[in-house]
Write a protein that holds these residues in place. Structure first.
Motif, PDB file in Angstrom:
ATOM      1  N   TYR A  51      40.224  17.322  41.082  1.00 20.52           N
ATOM      2  CA  TYR A  51      40.949  17.310  42.358  1.00 20.52           C
ATOM      3  C   TYR A  51      40.898  18.698  42.996  1.00 20.52           C
ATOM      4  CZ  TYR A  51      44.802  16.943  45.704  1.00 20.52           C
ATOM      5  OH  TYR A  51      45.563  16.969  46.845  1.00 20.52           O
ATOM      6  N   GLN A  52      41.076  19.710  42.192  1.00 24.36           N
ATOM      7  CA  GLN A  52      41.025  21.077  42.703  1.00 24.36           C
ATOM      8  C   GLN A  52      39.614  21.424  43.186  1.00 24.36           C
ATOM      9  OE1 GLN A  52      42.521  23.094  39.233  1.00 24.36           O
ATOM     10  NE2 GLN A  52      44.644  23.007  39.929  1.00 24.36           N
ATOM     11  N   THR A  53      38.605  20.944  42.475  1.00 26.04           N
ATOM     12  CA  THR A  53      37.221  21.155  42.897  1.00 26.04           C
ATOM     13  C   THR A  53      36.961  20.459  44.230  1.00 26.04           C
ATOM     14  OG1 THR A  53      36.399  21.359  40.630  1.00 26.04           O
ATOM     15  CG2 THR A  53      34.802  20.730  42.302  1.00 26.04           C
ATOM     16  N   LEU A  54      37.505  19.270  44.389  1.00 28.73           N
ATOM     17  CA  LEU A  54      37.357  18.531  45.640  1.00 28.73           C
ATOM     18  C   LEU A  54      37.988  19.295  46.800  1.00 28.73           C
ATOM     19  CD1 LEU A  54      36.506  15.949  47.142  1.00 28.73           C
ATOM     20  CD2 LEU A  54      38.741  14.978  46.537  1.00 28.73           C
ATOM     21  N   LEU A  55      39.180  19.827  46.585  1.00 25.83           N
ATOM     22  CA  LEU A  55      39.849  20.600  47.636  1.00 25.83           C
ATOM     23  C   LEU A  55      39.030  21.840  48.006  1.00 25.83           C
ATOM     24  CD1 LEU A  55      43.596  20.504  46.487  1.00 25.83           C
ATOM     25  CD2 LEU A  55      42.546  19.202  48.354  1.00 25.83           C
ATOM     26  N   CYS A  56      38.479  22.518  47.006  1.00 24.52           N
ATOM     27  CA  CYS A  56      37.651  23.702  47.266  1.00 24.52           C
ATOM     28  C   CYS A  56      36.416  23.322  48.091  1.00 24.52           C
ATOM     29  CB  CYS A  56      37.197  24.342  45.954  1.00 24.52           C
ATOM     30  SG  CYS A  56      38.518  25.126  45.005  1.00 24.52           S
ATOM     31  N   THR A  57      35.797  22.205  47.731  1.00 24.44           N
ATOM     32  CA  THR A  57      34.600  21.757  48.445  1.00 24.44           C
ATOM     33  C   THR A  57      34.934  21.352  49.866  1.00 24.44           C
ATOM     34  OG1 THR A  57      33.741  20.925  46.342  1.00 24.44           O
ATOM     35  CG2 THR A  57      32.636  20.186  48.348  1.00 24.44           C
ATOM     36  N   GLN A 197      24.876  12.061  60.337  1.00 20.66           N
ATOM     37  CA  GLN A 197      24.549  13.360  59.748  1.00 20.66           C
ATOM     38  C   GLN A 197      25.763  13.992  59.071  1.00 20.66           C
ATOM     39  OE1 GLN A 197      23.016  15.456  63.121  1.00 20.66           O
ATOM     40  NE2 GLN A 197      20.941  14.664  62.897  1.00 20.66           N
ATOM     41  N   THR A 198      26.947  13.793  59.662  1.00 22.68           N
ATOM     42  CA  THR A 198      28.162  14.363  59.072  1.00 22.68           C
ATOM     43  C   THR A 198      28.484  13.692  57.747  1.00 22.68           C
ATOM     44  OG1 THR A 198      29.003  14.802  61.303  1.00 22.68           O
ATOM     45  CG2 THR A 198      30.587  14.936  59.500  1.00 22.68           C
ATOM     46  N   PHE A 199      28.360  12.364  57.698  1.00 22.43           N
ATOM     47  CA  PHE A 199      28.559  11.659  56.431  1.00 22.43           C
ATOM     48  C   PHE A 199      27.542  12.138  55.394  1.00 22.43           C
ATOM     49  CE2 PHE A 199      30.931   8.136  58.636  1.00 22.43           C
ATOM     50  CZ  PHE A 199      32.027   8.134  57.792  1.00 22.43           C
ATOM     51  N   GLN A 200      26.294  12.304  55.812  1.00 23.11           N
ATOM     52  CA  GLN A 200      25.257  12.780  54.898  1.00 23.11           C
ATOM     53  C   GLN A 200      25.575  14.181  54.381  1.00 23.11           C
ATOM     54  OE1 GLN A 200      21.168  12.244  56.398  1.00 23.11           O
ATOM     55  NE2 GLN A 200      21.958  10.631  57.722  1.00 23.11           N
ATOM     56  N   LEU A 201      26.108  15.023  55.263  1.00 24.38           N
ATOM     57  CA  LEU A 201      26.481  16.376  54.852  1.00 24.38           C
ATOM     58  C   LEU A 201      27.551  16.338  53.769  1.00 24.38           C
ATOM     59  CD1 LEU A 201      26.377  19.464  55.260  1.00 24.38           C
ATOM     60  CD2 LEU A 201      28.110  19.188  57.049  1.00 24.38           C
ATOM     61  N   ASP A 207      27.483  16.056  46.167  1.00 30.92           N
ATOM     62  CA  ASP A 207      26.463  15.884  45.125  1.00 30.92           C
ATOM     63  C   ASP A 207      26.115  17.220  44.488  1.00 30.92           C
ATOM     64  OD1 ASP A 207      26.219  13.154  45.287  1.00 30.92           O
ATOM     65  OD2 ASP A 207      24.438  13.183  46.574  1.00 30.92           O
ATOM     66  N   ASP A 208      25.934  18.219  45.329  1.00 29.49           N
ATOM     67  CA  ASP A 208      25.570  19.549  44.821  1.00 29.49           C
ATOM     68  C   ASP A 208      26.648  20.090  43.884  1.00 29.49           C
ATOM     69  OD1 ASP A 208      23.269  19.470  46.313  1.00 29.49           O
ATOM     70  OD2 ASP A 208      24.017  20.734  47.937  1.00 29.49           O
ATOM     71  N   GLN A 212      26.085  20.974  39.982  1.00 28.06           N
ATOM     72  CA  GLN A 212      26.292  22.367  39.571  1.00 28.06           C
ATOM     73  C   GLN A 212      27.304  22.467  38.435  1.00 28.06           C
ATOM     74  OE1 GLN A 212      27.475  24.286  43.195  1.00 28.06           O
ATOM     75  NE2 GLN A 212      25.454  24.082  44.131  1.00 28.06           N
ATOM     76  N   ASN A 213      28.282  21.565  38.436  1.00 32.39           N
ATOM     77  CA  ASN A 213      29.341  21.630  37.422  1.00 32.39           C
ATOM     78  C   ASN A 213      29.148  20.624  36.297  1.00 32.39           C
ATOM     79  OD1 ASN A 213      31.626  23.519  38.572  1.00 32.39           O
ATOM     80  ND2 ASN A 213      30.848  22.351  40.297  1.00 32.39           N
ATOM     81  N   TYR A 214      28.060  19.837  36.348  1.00 32.97           N
ATOM     82  CA  TYR A 214      27.778  18.847  35.330  1.00 32.97           C
ATOM     83  C   TYR A 214      28.988  17.969  35.051  1.00 32.97           C
ATOM     84  CZ  TYR A 214      23.938  22.093  34.590  1.00 32.97           C
ATOM     85  OH  TYR A 214      22.868  22.916  34.781  1.00 32.97           O
ATOM     86  N   MET A 215      29.598  17.489  36.131  1.00 32.86           N
ATOM     87  CA  MET A 215      30.834  16.727  35.986  1.00 32.86           C
ATOM     88  C   MET A 215      30.563  15.290  35.541  1.00 32.86           C
ATOM     89  SD  MET A 215      33.016  17.798  39.341  1.00 32.86           S
ATOM     90  CE  MET A 215      33.725  19.430  39.491  1.00 32.86           C
ATOM     91  N   THR A 216      31.525  14.754  34.817  1.00 33.49           N
ATOM     92  CA  THR A 216      31.555  13.341  34.494  1.00 33.49           C
ATOM     93  C   THR A 216      32.912  12.825  34.924  1.00 33.49           C
ATOM     94  OG1 THR A 216      30.106  13.628  32.583  1.00 33.49           O
ATOM     95  CG2 THR A 216      31.382  11.589  32.714  1.00 33.49           C
ATOM     96  N   VAL A 217      32.913  11.974  35.947  1.00 33.22           N
ATOM     97  CA  VAL A 217      34.176  11.452  36.472  1.00 33.22           C
ATOM     98  C   VAL A 217      34.253   9.981  36.139  1.00 33.22           C
ATOM     99  CG1 VAL A 217      35.604  11.164  38.520  1.00 33.22           C
ATOM    100  CG2 VAL A 217      34.070  13.116  38.335  1.00 33.22           C
ATOM    101  N   SER A 218      35.290   9.585  35.432  1.00 31.34           N
ATOM    102  CA  SER A 218      35.422   8.181  35.063  1.00 31.34           C
ATOM    103  C   SER A 218      36.022   7.401  36.201  1.00 31.34           C
ATOM    104  CB  SER A 218      36.316   8.052  33.828  1.00 31.34           C
ATOM    105  OG  SER A 218      37.573   8.631  34.054  1.00 31.34           O
TER     106      SER A 218
END
Length: 218
Positions: A51-57, A197-201, A207-208, A212-218
């Motif tokens: 969640y914190q990673t999502l907020l940062c992104t 284009q905004t959705f793609q961004l 995705d990046d 980069q963080n090799y995340m696994t989200v269940s």
């Protein structure tokens, strides 16, 4: 004009821009909702670190988007007030709650920052369709975050609470503004392409982050 947009426009001639945007971006919208970082957000086992990673992104994304939005509005006379809609301030508030230093965040890649431009009112509407539309789904998400984490407006969930009870009012005001372009095929084309284009961004940047963080989200 792209052939896909022209055939879609001919088929849906007379429809409002809102309808054109909704139909043209349906696939992109579903793809974003199913993204690893978002799909589990309403689940009780969703990791707080994600969640914190999502907020940062999102902070990085909205810093880019709102910078482009405000730059366009500053140089053009447009009957739309974005100053009271700033979502970047909401994200700053949430990150501050988690004691995350925004100055320490990595910047977006040059590819991402060059990807999206706002040079016409149609492009502005396309970007705003995604940005303002995000506040609708945020209402349900904020309720789940309150239940699972006890997050509130002033404690970790300002972004997803957004406009709160005023959400539909703000959305309807945007839709009324966007539909003033419904009779202009060139601006409608620009809006549809910019929304896609905004959705793609969003999808590409998220995705990046996952890679980069090799995340696994269940």
């Amino acid at each position: 004009m792209t052939s896909s947009f022209k055939s879609s426009q001919d088929k849906n001639k007379g429809l409002t821009l809102r309808t054109l945007l909704r139909d043209a971006t349906h696939h992109h919208h579903l793809q974003l909702n199913r993204h690893l970082l978002l799909a589990g957000l309403t689940q009780p086992n969703y990791p707080l670190s994600h969640y914190q990673t999502l907020l940062c992104t999102y902070y990085q994304l909205y810093a880019l988007l709102e910078g482009r939005i405000n730059l366009f509005l500053k140089g053009h006379l447009v009957a739309f007030n974005y100053s009271e809609r700033s979502k970047l301030s909401w994200l700053i508030k949430d990150l501050d709650f988690f004691q995350i230093d925004i100055l320490a965040l990595h910047t977006l890649s040059q590819t991402a920052t060059d990807f999206l431009k706002i040079e016409t009112i149609g492009q502005l509407v396309g970007v705003l369709y995604v940005v303002e539309g995000s506040t609708l789904g945020g209402q349900m998400i904020s309720q789940v975050l309150a239940k699972n984490y006890s997050f509130r407006h002033d404690a970790g969930s300002c972004f997803f609470i957004g406009y709160g009870e005023k959400t539909m009012t703000f959305w309807q005001q945007f839709i009324a503004f966007s539909d003033t372009l419904s009779g202009d095929k060139h601006e409608c084309q620009a809006a549809v392409e910019a929304a896609g284009q905004t959705f793609q961004l969003f999808n590409q940047v998220l995705d990046d982050v996952v890679h980069q963080n090799y995340m696994t989200v269940s």
